[in-house]
Enzyme design. Structure first.
Site, PDB file in Angstrom:
ATOM      1  N   TYR A   8       3.667   6.850   9.992  1.00  0.00           N
ATOM      2  CA  TYR A   8       2.894   5.659   9.638  1.00  0.00           C
ATOM      3  C   TYR A   8       3.773   4.612   8.956  1.00  0.00           C
ATOM      4  O   TYR A   8       3.648   3.410   9.237  1.00  0.00           O
ATOM      5  CB  TYR A   8       1.733   6.049   8.718  1.00  0.00           C
ATOM      6  CG  TYR A   8       0.666   4.983   8.616  1.00  0.00           C
ATOM      7  CD1 TYR A   8      -0.496   5.080   9.366  1.00  0.00           C
ATOM      8  CD2 TYR A   8       0.797   3.898   7.760  1.00  0.00           C
ATOM      9  CE1 TYR A   8      -1.488   4.102   9.295  1.00  0.00           C
ATOM     10  CE2 TYR A   8      -0.175   2.916   7.678  1.00  0.00           C
ATOM     11  CZ  TYR A   8      -1.322   3.031   8.436  1.00  0.00           C
ATOM     12  OH  TYR A   8      -2.278   2.048   8.355  1.00  0.00           O
ATOM     13  N   PRO A  49      -4.444   0.339  18.478  1.00  0.00           N
ATOM     14  CA  PRO A  49      -4.165  -0.136  17.113  1.00  0.00           C
ATOM     15  C   PRO A  49      -4.313   0.913  16.034  1.00  0.00           C
ATOM     16  O   PRO A  49      -3.953   0.648  14.876  1.00  0.00           O
ATOM     17  CB  PRO A  49      -5.193  -1.266  16.929  1.00  0.00           C
ATOM     18  CG  PRO A  49      -6.303  -0.925  17.875  1.00  0.00           C
ATOM     19  CD  PRO A  49      -5.651  -0.279  19.053  1.00  0.00           C
ATOM     20  N   HIS A  69       0.843  -1.188   0.000  1.00  0.00           N
ATOM     21  CA  HIS A  69       0.000   0.000   0.000  1.00  0.00           C
ATOM     22  C   HIS A  69       0.881   1.242   0.000  1.00  0.00           C
ATOM     23  O   HIS A  69       1.793   1.368   0.818  1.00  0.00           O
ATOM     24  CB  HIS A  69      -0.909   0.023   1.228  1.00  0.00           C
ATOM     25  CG  HIS A  69      -2.097  -0.879   1.096  1.00  0.00           C
ATOM     26  ND1 HIS A  69      -3.211  -0.771   1.899  1.00  0.00           N
ATOM     27  CD2 HIS A  69      -2.341  -1.906   0.249  1.00  0.00           C
ATOM     28  CE1 HIS A  69      -4.093  -1.686   1.547  1.00  0.00           C
ATOM     29  NE2 HIS A  69      -3.588  -2.396   0.554  1.00  0.00           N
ATOM     30  N   LYS A 112       1.144   0.094  14.997  1.00  0.00           N
ATOM     31  CA  LYS A 112       2.528   0.102  15.459  1.00  0.00           C
ATOM     32  C   LYS A 112       2.931  -1.117  16.294  1.00  0.00           C
ATOM     33  O   LYS A 112       4.119  -1.311  16.544  1.00  0.00           O
ATOM     34  CB  LYS A 112       2.773   1.367  16.299  1.00  0.00           C
ATOM     35  CG  LYS A 112       2.844   2.628  15.473  1.00  0.00           C
ATOM     36  CD  LYS A 112       4.152   2.713  14.721  1.00  0.00           C
ATOM     37  CE  LYS A 112       4.157   3.772  13.642  1.00  0.00           C
ATOM     38  NZ  LYS A 112       3.598   3.317  12.368  1.00  0.00           N
ATOM     39  N   TYR A 150      -9.440   5.496   6.943  1.00  0.00           N
ATOM     40  CA  TYR A 150      -9.644   5.911   8.331  1.00  0.00           C
ATOM     41  C   TYR A 150     -10.713   6.998   8.333  1.00  0.00           C
ATOM     42  O   TYR A 150     -10.508   8.075   7.760  1.00  0.00           O
ATOM     43  CB  TYR A 150      -8.345   6.462   8.920  1.00  0.00           C
ATOM     44  CG  TYR A 150      -7.286   5.430   9.186  1.00  0.00           C
ATOM     45  CD1 TYR A 150      -7.028   4.991  10.487  1.00  0.00           C
ATOM     46  CD2 TYR A 150      -6.524   4.885   8.158  1.00  0.00           C
ATOM     47  CE1 TYR A 150      -6.049   4.039  10.752  1.00  0.00           C
ATOM     48  CE2 TYR A 150      -5.548   3.934   8.415  1.00  0.00           C
ATOM     49  CZ  TYR A 150      -5.318   3.522   9.709  1.00  0.00           C
ATOM     50  OH  TYR A 150      -4.352   2.584   9.970  1.00  0.00           O
TER      51      TYR A 150
END
Length: 391
Positions: A385, A293, A72, A297, A201
């Site tokens: 991220y 979550p 991704h 990480k 998200y």
């Protein structure tokens, strides 16, 4: 039984540690209290940072990941019925992430360990860690109905939050920092192709939602729910309807539905134990730290711990200097706290607290607007991220 490094726990941290030690010529024994089938089906994280992907490849454990994992190059943020894509490679100099479930990572590492590495004992329950302050720590354990002792030069606790390793730290040297969140995630697996080709998200006035996936034909989705929620309280139709509400946009995007095959509730917690070393006992992964979550990480932090420890052990063997081992806790904790900070920021950015106010909601939207309109703010998110440096 005698070895150089005694490893408690055959999750991703313990298995990767054993693999890297084997390739470095350092012997180890892994003790895992559960059976192999349980370890290989234990559902956990599914997002691998760029550094984790690189480490698995270097360890010879990346072949199936590269065939079956899903690279991704970004995520999508949804808020106020709008969509904004964060382009990872364009903001980080080429870094990306891989969608590849922890269960699959464990399967790959278990197969390699049993074929090439040192002993990996399933249904071997570590009972304690003794003598961590001395030169020969010991792990009493129970295996196949018999009690035995594993004598080591070093012990590494990769046995999670409830394991015995952290309990061996004296109270006088331990500090705990933690936060429990007043909400949880209701997660589902569904036999339907993902509705988007990257993770989504969503911040909504009714609560957070996440669109993820396990494969091109299996979707993984989450809803923010109250902390005391039971999975069986939610019917399938109710789940899909709520997901559709929270992901809704003004451009006609639709959510694909399919049979729900699994439901579970994940609590939200931040936790750090300091230090991560006491004498010859080291903590790695969830034994030392837990993150909510939202920031993806958990597994990746465990990999950072393991890499730091292997480098320190190799350095001591090659130079005779314990300097890197002495610095293990401080080195890991710098990365841990950055991950805790990022995970907390993502969680508070996207979730609605039970006592949320209109003022707080406006602040969330302002923060999201800033990410969507500022390359600097967007880059900060993308760098965190895709992963903090492992060195």
């Amino acid at each position: 039984m005698r070895t150089t490094v005694g490893i408690i726990g055959a999750g991703p941290a313990g298995l990767l540690l054993a693999r890297l030690l084997h390739r470095a010529g350092i012997d180890s024994v892994v003790l895992e209290s559960r059976d192999r089938a349980y370890v290989e089906r234990r559902q956990r994280a599914g997002i691998l940072e760029q550094g984790t992907v690189d480490v698995l490849r270097e360890a010879g454990a990346g072949q199936r990941m590269d065939r079956e994992g899903l690279r991704h190059d970004g995520i999508e943020l949804r808020f106020d019925r709008r969509r904004h894509r964060v382009d990872f490679p364009g903001l980080t100099g080429g870094r990306s992430v891989m969608v590849y479930a922890q269960t699959e990572v464990c399967k790959d590492l278990i197969a390699l360990q049993l074929e090439e590495g040192g002993p990996l004992l399933f249904e071997a329950e570590a009972l304690a860690v003794e003598g961590a302050e001395g030169d020969r720590p010991r792990i009493p354990f129970r295996h196949q109905g018999r009690e035995d002792v594993l004598e080591c030069d070093y012990v590494v606790g990769c046995d999670g939050f409830w394991g015995v390793a952290r309990k061996a730290f004296p109270a006088a040297v331990s500090q705990v920092f933690e936060r429990s969140y007043p909400y949880a995630w209701l997660g589902i697996l569904a036999d339907v192709a993902p509705s988007h080709d990257e993770l989504v998200y969503a911040r909504h006035d009714r609560g957070f939602a996440l669109l993820s996936m396990r494969s091109p034909s299996v979707s993984r989705l989450y809803l923010q729910v109250p902390a005391d929620t039971k999975a069986e309280e939610w019917g399938d139709e109710e789940i899909w309807a709520e997901l559709e509400r929270r992901f809704a946009t003004d451009d006609g995007w639709t959510l694909k539905r399919g049979p729900i095959t699994q439901k579970s509730v994940t609590p939200m917690r931040s936790f750090v134990h300091e230090p991560m070393r006491h004498g010859r006992l080291f903590l790695a992964g969830d034994a030392a730290h837990i993150v909510p979550p939202t920031g993806a990480k958990g597994l990746n932090l465990a990999v950072g711990d393991v890499m730091t420890l292997v480098r320190a052990l190799v350095h001591e063997r090659e130079t005779g200097s314990p300097g890197l081992l002495d610095a293990y806790s401080a080195t890991c904790l710098r990365r841990v706290w950055q991950a805790e900070r990022f995970s907390y920021d993502m969680t508070t950015l996207l979730h609605r607290a039970p006592d949320a106010t209109d003022f707080g909601a406006r602040l969330q939207l302002a923060r999201l607007e800033r990410i969507a309109s500022s390359r600097a703010a967007e880059t900060d998110l993308a760098e965190a991220y895709t992963g903090f440096p492992l060195d």
